[in-house]
Design a protein around this motif. Sequence first.
Motif, short mmCIF file in Angstrom:
data_model
loop_
_atom_site.label_atom_id
_atom_site.label_comp_id
_atom_site.label_asym_id
_atom_site.label_seq_id
_atom_site.Cartn_x
_atom_site.Cartn_y
_atom_site.Cartn_z
N ASP A 172 57.78 64.90 51.84
CA ASP A 172 56.58 65.18 51.18
C ASP A 172 55.80 65.66 52.33
O ASP A 172 54.94 64.88 53.26
N ARG A 222 51.74 64.36 52.67
CA ARG A 222 51.65 63.00 53.44
C ARG A 222 51.66 63.18 54.86
O ARG A 222 51.31 62.58 55.64
N GLU A 233 48.64 64.89 56.46
CA GLU A 233 47.61 63.62 56.61
C GLU A 233 47.92 62.82 57.77
O GLU A 233 47.07 62.54 58.38
N VAL A 251 57.25 58.98 57.40
CA VAL A 251 56.03 59.00 56.42
C VAL A 251 56.40 59.94 55.30
O VAL A 251 56.04 59.57 54.10
N ASP A 253 53.94 53.91 55.49
CA ASP A 253 52.72 54.39 55.06
C ASP A 253 51.80 54.80 55.91
O ASP A 253 51.71 54.14 57.18
N LYS A 254 50.97 55.96 55.71
CA LYS A 254 50.30 56.34 56.72
C LYS A 254 49.14 55.62 57.20
O LYS A 254 48.59 55.48 58.28
#
Lengths: 247, 247
Positions: free
Chosen positions: B139, B142, B145, B209, B215-216
């Motif tokens: 992704d 994600r 980010e 991630v 998880d970020k």
Amino acid sequence: MKNRNIKLTIQYDGTRYRGWQRLGDSDNTIQGKIENVLSRMTEEKIELVGSGRTDSGVHALCQVAHFKTACLLRTAEMLDYCYRYLPEDIVVVRVETADGRFHARYNVKSKTYQYRIWNAPLHDVFERKYEWHVPELLDMGRMQEAALLFVGRHDFQSFTTLKTKKKSTERELFSIELIKEGSRISMNFRADGFLYNMVRIIAGTLVEVGSGKLDKNALADIFARRERSLAGITAPPHGLFLTRVEY
Amino acid sequence: MKNRNIKLTIQYDGTRYRGWQRLGDSDNTIQGKIENVLSRMTEEKIELVGSGRTDSGVHALCQVAHFKTACLLRTAEMLDYCYRYLPEDIVVVRVETADGRFHARYNVKSKTYQYRIWNAPLHDVFERKYEWHVPELLDMGRMQEAALLFVGRHDFQSFTTLKTKKKSTERELFSIELIKEGSRISMNFRADGFLYNMVRIIAGTLVEVGSGKLDKNALADIFARRERSLAGITAPPHGLFLTRVEY
């Protein structure tokens, strides 16, 4: 009864291999490697028919081949099996069920080859296995003009190293596209078929025109005299890629 | 007296080598190979100072190094000599006379590394030695980010496998750029310097991630706890390229 006809699309790095065509039972050819995996997969003796041969050291972005089998595995399972058991420089990228009459060689409408050149004083470290390094600066304008003389239906006897002279040496070259990006020159050749070494000899001839060694005005005479020795050198195999087969 | 200071720009395919840094007298390192050629060329014992080390299997589009010599050869002759005697996977692409105070390591203002990923179910045959093959779809949103959280001045202790804990583990990451073209993801990291394995651990963390494994929101905590084991895996060396050194 082998009543399924399976079509494969195959990508390979030809560097390590003695070309497409199987030579013996335990040889180092691409056809041989794939047939061995397919035979184990189907528990049959598989004969794989390619769209044509590629020479020792020549690569393929998408070679096409077919084989007949009675094996009932789904195409997705066949793809997985091939991916698991083939060496990392040969990848079957697509497996499809084809019409029973589909033949990978006889049904070819056109084929496209790409020849890649690195035209700079020093070679590129990362492309050295996939490009012919030509240090002298090539004149793209002259090459472009010369390329036009190859397009169309011609007797390509001067541009092949055929073993037999019995078969026709006429082919139709639909297009030649020359692209220069930075130091990289790509030449795309699309034809109804190619004679043995034809792309490599045309590529070598165009390079000799580009370096000024050969005059484009000599080409008409080279075609007419039907003699291999008059054309340019055979470009090395590692710059050549089979990029498309159309049916 | 060695009063000439020569600056080299070097391209290499790290696949066959045990990294940049010389390990012994007849070792298989990039520094070692180049020093041997330069020593023969100058008939002196040459010590080559690189902008930094690259690990075993890591590549460089433009590593920079310098050496001192009394040799009077012109820079163009040095380039030719290196090109002739170095193996084909190491090319000195530029030789310049530098100011006497130029130092390839101490004067570095920023370095840029590129990490390359092939994100598709099957690997690409021609890029297999230069890209990390990640089959699960990543992704990009994600990852983008998460990448922002690395930019700036941080203590990167959790993202290095440093041997000593005495030196500062603070670095300033000026930018991370993520680009996806087809199945290829390129990540460009520019910083004032990098810790041991730092790019590969950040690349591995971003991939975790992107695949949903990490998880970020956990990243702030990973930074704070200063522990390598909390971050993602170390991405393999063959996807990593040193792409730029600025002075």
